[in-house]
Design a protein around this motif. Sequence first.
Motif, mmCIF file in Angstrom:
data_model
loop_
_atom_site.group_PDB
_atom_site.id
_atom_site.type_symbol
_atom_site.label_atom_id
_atom_site.label_comp_id
_atom_site.label_asym_id
_atom_site.label_seq_id
_atom_site.Cartn_x
_atom_site.Cartn_y
_atom_site.Cartn_z
ATOM 1 N N ARG A 41 -23.673 -1.095 -69.253
ATOM 2 C CA ARG A 41 -22.780 -1.498 -68.166
ATOM 3 C C ARG A 41 -23.084 -0.687 -66.918
ATOM 4 N N LEU A 67 -28.906 -3.217 -63.787
ATOM 5 C CA LEU A 67 -27.794 -4.150 -63.603
ATOM 6 C C LEU A 67 -27.180 -4.085 -62.213
ATOM 7 N N ARG A 89 -21.430 -5.452 -63.803
ATOM 8 C CA ARG A 89 -22.319 -6.219 -64.683
ATOM 9 C C ARG A 89 -22.567 -5.450 -65.979
ATOM 10 N N PHE A 122 -24.681 -11.422 -71.192
ATOM 11 C CA PHE A 122 -24.234 -10.830 -69.936
ATOM 12 C C PHE A 122 -22.757 -11.113 -69.706
ATOM 13 N N ASP A 170 -21.908 -10.544 -60.377
ATOM 14 C CA ASP A 170 -21.158 -9.317 -60.621
ATOM 15 C C ASP A 170 -19.662 -9.617 -60.590
ATOM 16 N N TYR A 188 -19.290 -9.625 -66.850
ATOM 17 C CA TYR A 188 -18.950 -8.822 -65.674
ATOM 18 C C TYR A 188 -17.447 -8.591 -65.646
ATOM 19 N N TYR A 218 -23.190 -16.795 -70.343
ATOM 20 C CA TYR A 218 -24.292 -16.077 -69.699
ATOM 21 C C TYR A 218 -25.168 -15.431 -70.755
ATOM 22 N N SER A 223 -21.170 -2.352 -60.127
ATOM 23 C CA SER A 223 -21.141 -3.807 -59.965
ATOM 24 C C SER A 223 -20.259 -4.501 -60.989
#
Length: 372
Positions: free
Chosen positions: A287, A201, A293, A364, A60, A366, A174, A291
């Motif tokens: 999203r 997430l 993420r 992915f 995260d 963050y 990622y 976090s």
Amino acid sequence: MMARAALLPVALLLCLALAGGANAARKSTAGFYELKNKKGDFSIKVTNWGAALVSAIVPDGKGNLADVVLGYDTVAEYANGSASFGATVGRVANRIANARFVLDGKTYHLLRNDGNNTIHGGPKGFGKVIWTVKEHVSHGDSPYITFYYHSLDGEQGFPGALDVYVKYQLSRPYDLSIRMNVTARNKATPVNLANHAYWNLAGHGSGDVLKHELQMFASHYTPVDGSMIPTGEVAPVAGTMYDFGRRIPVGTNMKIVPGGGGGYDMNYAVDGQHGQQNAMRPVARVRDPKSGRAFELWANQPGVQFYTASWLINEKGKAGKVYGQYGALCLETQAYPDAVNHPNFPSSIVRPGQVYKHDMVFRFSYQATYDA
């Protein structure tokens, strides 16, 4: 060169009787396998029971790692579970009306497992069989694993033999890619595979996803009747509760979505499908604001099923977590549901010698977050 990892399950083995059917003698064990990037902050686990995604561990905004996929601790739970956690579902994902279709003048009758309809390939679809592990490279720049399944002519009522491959692969930074290839051997047949991962997430078992923010790159959807079968219409989402053209919380319109306790379970027509065939297109962005993420989903299929786990009620999952209603969301890229019975929908028929290709990438990311 990366050393090829030993093809030994890292978890429980299943007996032949659990697999059942004609394929059982060829595939006797099921277990878990891991892929991990060099940095060690991005990894997944999969199982060859149903070629399923078991976990995805990503950082995260503060560098904390969490598993963002719902699932089970044991292969036996995957074999006995009804939620299709992370499974590769097919031969035809989603629903086929009245468990029947006509192809080249012949009527095919399937096994019913959703009222009068067939869903996810029947009671023993691809998500309920043991796949063969063909390759497994567990670490390195682009670790991957490839599963294989041979589907027999007549399996669950579908015509024709198939050779089916599913490849999971990690890449930098990622990215998780899932590639599905199917070759029809001797008869024309419908093919529509989907990955049925449940995403949260904030971390699996962390509560509902109603505050997750979603944007869909889909300006139309396929309305359904009371049995969740498409009417044949492809309608605009503008002005409806299905409109996620801009990023909004998943729960924004939940109270007005029809069906029991509410929640989404609808196929969207992905924008740009009339361009180059099998071209990768953006499908959705998700999203978690708490976090930081997020992921962006790209795929080459005409549709995507958006499902908010409305029927997930107190399901015991990994590490003692209990998953409740709206505890995850699914974004299942696919052909349109019941395409075999709607000539106006993009065709899902694969003919002998043809190869069905379904590619998707979860990218992915963050953002840094700060406590209030």
